[in-house]
Design an enzyme around this catalytic site. Structure first.
Site, PDB file in Angstrom:
ATOM      1  N   HIS A 183       0.838  -1.197   0.000  1.00  0.00           N
ATOM      2  CA  HIS A 183       0.000   0.000   0.000  1.00  0.00           C
ATOM      3  C   HIS A 183       0.873   1.248   0.000  1.00  0.00           C
ATOM      4  CE1 HIS A 183      -3.287  -2.670   0.660  1.00  0.00           C
ATOM      5  NE2 HIS A 183      -2.762  -3.097   1.788  1.00  0.00           N
ATOM      6  N   GLU A 248      -1.202  15.582 -18.052  1.00  0.00           N
ATOM      7  CA  GLU A 248       0.100  15.319 -18.693  1.00  0.00           C
ATOM      8  C   GLU A 248      -0.092  14.432 -19.922  1.00  0.00           C
ATOM      9  OE1 GLU A 248       3.250  14.187 -16.024  1.00  0.00           O
ATOM     10  OE2 GLU A 248       4.373  13.147 -17.597  1.00  0.00           O
TER      11      GLU A 248
END
Ligand SMILES: Cc1cc2nc3c(=O)[nH]c(=O)nc-3n(C[C@H](O)[C@H](O)[C@H](O)COP(=O)(O)OP(=O)(O)OC[C@H]3O[C@@H](n4cnc5c(N)ncnc54)[C@H](O)[C@@H]3O)c2cc1C
Length: 396
Positions: A183, A248
């Site tokens: 995680h 982007e």
């Protein structure tokens, strides 16, 4: 001809942009390629001309124009045929600075975003590391809180504008318990790091293409960064990255669209000039059909890019479509370059021929900002797992 996307003012802006590029970029860009770097003056000239902050608010020094002004700028930067130049500018104006506009404090905006829009400070975006490219879970650069500072240690790889930047938007791990955990991405934060601070070191890497943009390796050795340089909230960086990376990707696609246009134009000019077997190459049906296919694919890719830009302008950053634009346009740019260099024969294989630079430059765009395979994963996730095309909120 009427366009659903571009007004007469947009077209005037296209002429303005073309003229700027003809006067301020074209005469010098070969020299920048040889030197493998851009001079600071070009950033200042672009800043003064309003080309580094088209979509940013006026109060921050931007022009607050609709996104189709940016579409025009990005296409025209793409049309120059020097991917190093277009990427250096786009990383600064649409990638690194997006995070500041999205979540930066007023003080960070004043100290970094406004000077960036004016071309007085150059920015770079440092996410990737040796072991963490597609897989951000593996990020190892740490930022440990110490009073009013973070102490940053680690390295970054393949950072465009890395050696010339005045500041870095860096992804760091602020939650040490999450390092090496599956995680781990949730422990990421974004920090603005001034490149002049002691302990920051940049080394230029030797790219196959993109020669006038410098791609660098950055090292951080006990770098003290003011805690107020944190963008947004601690440990939320992964979510900011997921958000801003979509812009982007739209931007990377639009740059590729401009690049494909120039590649096809150059090739058509060559085919119309080159005489063999009593004709010009442009008259051979085998070649005409291949060019027709490429132009058709180009027009389709361009319309998908315009559609995604329209969604971004009118609604929200369209998650799946941004990935589609990047995947489609950057992969097509590779295919077009490969076909077009073949049509040039041995002349295309010479370094001094523009087509060889286009061929050499285009591969990187299918890797940087998320590889094509990652784009396919994201698109599949949107379509099959979420059931509909996912949408995220606008990041600027
Ligand atoms: C010229 C250039 C400029 C760059 N500029 C920047 C920058 O300014 N800032 C920055 O932070 N980074 C930058 N990057 C880094 C770029 O974002 C990474 O290269 C990219 O995310 C891929 O990471 P990687 O190179 O470590 O490849 P890896 O993650 O090792 O992947 C290698 C290849 O494996 C394949 N692959 C990966 N994941 C999967 C999957 N799930 N399924 C199937 N195949 C997969 C893809 O083909 C991929 O190219 C730049 C890269 C280049 C080439």
């Amino acid at each position: 001809m009427k366009s659903p996307y571009f007004t007469a003012e947009h077209l005037q802006f296209r002429e303005y942009t073309k003229k700027f590029i003809e006067q301020e970029v074209i005469p010098y860009v070969d020299d920048w390629e040889l030197k493998r770097s851009l001079p600071k003056e070009i950033w200042k000239k672009m800043g003064k001309s309003g080309l580094l902050g088209l979509h940013y608010p006026k109060v921050l020094g931007g022009s607050e124009k609709d996104f189709f002004y940016s579409v025009i700028l990005l296409e025209e930067l793409g049309r120059i045929g020097y991917a190093g130049f277009r990427v250096a500018i786009a990383v600064h104006a649409y990638m690194a600075t997006s995070y500041l506009a999205y979540k930066g404090s007023n003080e960070l905006k004043k100290n970094y975003l406004t000077p960036a829009i004016l071309g007085e400070k150059i920015s770079c975006l440092a996410i990737t590391e040796s072991e963490a490219g597609s897989d951000l879970n593996q990020l190892q650069t740490t930022a440990t809180r110490n009073g009013d500072s973070y102490i940053v240690n680690g390295h970054k790889k393949f950072v465009a504008n890395g050696t010339i930047a005045d500041f870095i938007v860096a992804a760091v791990k602020t939650s040490s318990s999450l390092i090496n955990s599956k995680h781990g991405a949730t422990g990421i934060s974004l920090l603005i790091i001034d490149t002049k601070i002691e302990g920051v070191d940049a080394k230029k890497l030797n790219n196959l293409g993109w020669h006038c943009s410098d791609t660098a390796e950055l090292r951080f050795n006990n770098v003290y960064v003011p805690a107020k340089n944190l963008i947004g909230s601690e440990n939320q960086g992964f979510y900011y990255i997921m958000q801003c990376l979509q812009l982007e990707r739209l931007v990377a696609g639009l740059l590729a669209i401009g690049g494909i246009d120039s590649c096809l134009t150059l090739t058509w000019q060559h085919l119309a000039r080159r005489k063999l077997f009593g004709s010009t190459l442009s008259k051979f049906q085998a070649i005409r059909h291949r060019m027709a296919d490429l132009v058709t694919d180009f027009k389709a890719a361009q319309q998908l890019a315009y559609y995604a830009a329209w969604l971004y302008e009118h609604e929200e950053l369209p998650f799946a479509e941004c990935s589609m634009v990047k995947l489609n346009a950057t992969e097509l740019a590779n295919r077009v370059a490969q076909e077009c260099i073949q049509f040039h024969g041995a002349y295309g294989y010479q370094n001094e021929n523009a087509i060889s630079r286009i061929y050499r430059d285009c591969q990187a765009a299918t890797i940087a900002g998320g590889a094509s395979e990652i784009m396919r994963d994201l698109i599949a996730q949107s379509v099959f797992e979420e059931g509909i095309f996912g949408k995220t909120k606008s990041c600027v």
